[in-house]
Motif scaffolding. Structure first.
Motif, PDB file in Angstrom:
ATOM      1  N   PRO A  10       0.810  -1.230   0.000  1.00 34.02           N
ATOM      2  CA  PRO A  10       0.000   0.000   0.000  1.00 34.02           C
ATOM      3  C   PRO A  10       0.840   1.276   0.000  1.00 34.02           C
ATOM      4  N   ALA A  13       2.048   1.714  -3.457  1.00 35.07           N
ATOM      5  CA  ALA A  13       0.928   2.160  -4.286  1.00 35.07           C
ATOM      6  C   ALA A  13       0.657   3.646  -4.078  1.00 35.07           C
ATOM      7  N   ALA A  14       0.772   4.120  -2.833  1.00 33.52           N
ATOM      8  CA  ALA A  14       0.569   5.541  -2.545  1.00 33.52           C
ATOM      9  C   ALA A  14       1.594   6.395  -3.268  1.00 33.52           C
ATOM     10  N   PHE A  31      -4.298  -0.488  -6.437  1.00 31.87           N
ATOM     11  CA  PHE A  31      -4.765  -0.636  -5.054  1.00 31.87           C
ATOM     12  C   PHE A  31      -5.338  -2.031  -4.807  1.00 31.87           C
ATOM     13  N   ALA A  34      -2.373  -4.166  -4.162  1.00 36.13           N
ATOM     14  CA  ALA A  34      -1.810  -3.858  -2.839  1.00 36.13           C
ATOM     15  C   ALA A  34      -2.640  -4.465  -1.720  1.00 36.13           C
ATOM     16  N   GLY A  81     -10.742   1.085  -3.685  1.00 39.77           N
ATOM     17  CA  GLY A  81      -9.647   1.530  -4.534  1.00 39.77           C
ATOM     18  C   GLY A  81      -9.978   1.372  -6.009  1.00 39.77           C
ATOM     19  N   ASN A  98      -4.864   9.646  -3.918  1.00 36.82           N
ATOM     20  CA  ASN A  98      -4.200   8.339  -3.980  1.00 36.82           C
ATOM     21  C   ASN A  98      -3.116   8.213  -2.911  1.00 36.82           C
ATOM     22  N   GLY A 102      -3.509   5.428   0.010  1.00 35.85           N
ATOM     23  CA  GLY A 102      -2.551   4.350   0.230  1.00 35.85           C
ATOM     24  C   GLY A 102      -1.928   4.386   1.613  1.00 35.85           C
TER      25      GLY A 102
END
Length: 588
Positions: A10, A13-14, A31, A34, A81, A98, A102
């Motif tokens: 995560p 992903a952020a 997401f 993740a 997500g 985002n 995340g």
């Protein structure tokens, strides 16, 4: 390593999606990927590990309640997500959304899989403060007000949480969260420590009287953020309570009755205020307060003694699972009526209706199963007034149906699109509808001992198709439906004037009481300051009066006589004797 991937993916992903411009690239699949390790850990039992180099030495493991909640959060973050990828595709602030999305996801997953207090608090704080970016996302005046209220309450909650965890670790002599409940059960200040945690985590849960940030934050946040705020992150407070609550180990009647009273007050009181709202997301926020009130009450029942925590806590967690999936469906559903056209609208209303029935505990739903689980524990406690609590639990089904019927009525007023084109974000909504209903009713999530104690030799299908069970779940809904039919048929002048544009009680109701008291206090402070200022200006005239009195000849003569009298030993001796006698009687 699956444990670390639950947190690291995560965060990656952020960072990866934080630079996405509006109108390009769909962050949804990232997401979803993740979230997969969290879903995997929620479905399979994996041995725990210890990483000495991570934070202060982190231990990763899962017990049954946290495994259930982890599966819930994994499903919700993946669905929300994926939903956000197309729902916010043209939002100019999509990159910042985002990033915070995340970060909050990583914190939410991390606090569930950690077994030590330091790591738990670290991830809890990460989730809390990353969520601020989700609430303030739109940058409107309402969002800024909601975010400010949320941040103030979050900081207050953090102070109580860190105090409770520090004292609990000190009492246990261990950083392991599993060691804290037995230590509090044996500590003389155990109830006080749990009370600190009750307040601190109660902010996240939305417990009375700490709930007023919820009806402000949920409508302000984008729809996907509202879904995880109510469905997943609010459950983090419940997990915090479970880490401190010595369920089945103590008999704390005062704390138990307090939690039960606050819980049922929230369950029924939030419905009244929610019925007076005009925004569908505000209505759902009060519904979340109501449902978390039920979980608060049953955790309070566990503090009265007689119910093993190994049975009660998984049942509460599964109830939270049902509420979380159904509530996320309703929050995401608020974006559908104005976008979904054609035959898809039939499926949309069917899905919304099923989610409402699941929360109300309707027949053949996961809500019926989870409410039945909790209700069976009422017969296993000697708590006074337990019959009243059983009636209140039944009444909550009626009030919940009323409140969510109001939600559907508000959504029905949204104008549908003329074309039959359907947005792509309806697909993750249907995925959540299927996944949530299936896993809520799956017996694999609960311990075998609990399943046997509830069902005996019968299977799940025998429970669901039992006519008595179906009727017990159906009559509160029939009663509510009949009441609504009568109400809308009469169409009295009062009902024609039912609130449509401005709520009768503003969202965050108790906040305005606090602000009113604060304004009164501020006015009194201003009066004191004004008095001090005026006193300072007249100081010189007062000094003249004092000096004139001191310089008076008669005053000087009296002062000289009194001084000579006080110097005599008889007077001094008697005075000291009286002083020591008085001191003896005061200090003995």
């Amino acid at each position: 390593m699956i444990w670390l991937s639950v947190i690291i993916l995560p965060l990656l992903a952020a960072l990866l999606t934080s630079r996405y411009p509006s109108g390009r690239r769909n962050a949804g699949p990232i997401f979803v990927l993740a979230s997969l390790p969290a879903v995997g850990l929620g479905l399979a039992e994996v041995p725990g590990i210890t990483l000495d180099w991570f934070i202060l030495g982190t231990q990763f493991s899962l017990d049954t309640p946290r495994r259930i909640i982890l599966l819930l959060t994994g499903i919700l973050w993946a669905s929300s997500g994926l939903f956000s990828g197309t729902y916010l595709k043209d939002d100019i602030r999509r990159g910042s959304f985002n990033f915070y999305f995340g970060g909050a996801m990583a914190g939410n997953f991390g606090l569930l899989i950690t077994e030590d207090a330091a790591s738990f608090y670290t991830f809890f704080a990460l989730m809390t403060f990353a969520s601020y970016g989700l609430v303030i996302h739109s940058q409107t005046a309402a969002a800024r007000k909601a975010a400010k209220t949320y941040l103030v309450m979050a900081i207050i909650g953090e102070l109580f949480i860190i105090s409770a965890l520090f004292l609990a670790v000190q009492s246990a002599g261990s950083m392991l969260l599993s060691d804290l409940p037995p230590a509090l059960a044996n500590a003389s200040n155990g109830p006080f420590i749990f009370l600190l945690g009750l307040i601190g985590f109660g902010v996240k849960v939305g417990a009375i009287p700490l709930y007023f940030w919820l009806p402000l934050a949920h409508p302000a946040a984008p729809v996907p953020a509202s879904a995880v705020l109510s469905g997943a992150m609010i459950k983090a407070g419940l997990i915090g309570w479970m880490h401190l609550a010595p369920v089945g180990l103590v008999d704390w009647p005062s704390l138990s009755l307090m939690m039960i009273s606050l819980g049922f007050t929230a369950t029924l009181g939030a419905v009244i205020i929610g019925l007076l709202q005009v925004d569908p997301k505000t209505n759902l926020a009060y519904s979340s307060i109501s449902q978390m009130g039920l979980m608060t009450a049953f955790l309070g029942i566990g503090l009265y003694g007689g119910i093993p925590g190994s049975l009660l806590l998984p049942a509460i967690a599964l109830y939270a699972f049902n509420h979380g999936t159904a509530k996320a469906l309703l929050f995401l559903g608020t974006a559908l009526p104005g976008k979904v056209g054609g035959y898809w609208r039939i499926l949309m209303w069917l899905g919304l209706g099923l989610a409402v029935l699941a929360i109300a505990g309707g027949p053949l739903t996961g809500g019926l199963w989870t409410k039945y689980l909790l209700k069976t524990f009422l017969s296993k406690t000697s708590l006074p007034g337990i019959d009243v609590f059983a009636y209140l639990l039944t009444l909550s089904a009626v009030t919940t149906t009323l409140l969510l019927s109001r939600f559907l009525h508000i959504l029905r007023q949204v104008e549908s699109p003329k074309e039959s084109k359907t947005p792509s974000f309806i697909l993750p909504w249907f995925f959540l509808l299927l996944a949530g209903g299936w896993w809520t009713m799956s017996p694999t999530l609960l311990p075998e001992g609990l399943m046997y104690q509830i069902l005996g030799e019968k299977g799940m299908m025998a429970f669901f198709w039992n006519p008595i069970t179906i009727w017990a779940a159906l009559w509160p809904i029939i009663l509510t439906a009949a009441t609504l039919v009568v109400v809308f048929t009469l169409k009295s002048s009062f009902l024609n004037r039912w609130i449509k544009e401005k709520p009768l009680i503003p969202p965050g109701d108790f906040l305005y009481v606090i602000l009113w008291i604060g304004n009164l206090f501020e006015k009194q402070i201003q009066k004191v300051i004004a008095f001090m200022h005026s006193f300072g200006e007249s100081r010189h005239s007062a000094e003249k009066i004092i000096y004139k009195f001191i310089d008076n000849k008669k005053t000087i003569q009296i002062s000289t006589q009194a001084e000579s009298l006080l110097r005599r030993w008889e007077v001094v001796g008697i005075s000291f004797f009286i002083f020591f006698v008085a001191l003896f009687f005061l200090l003995r």
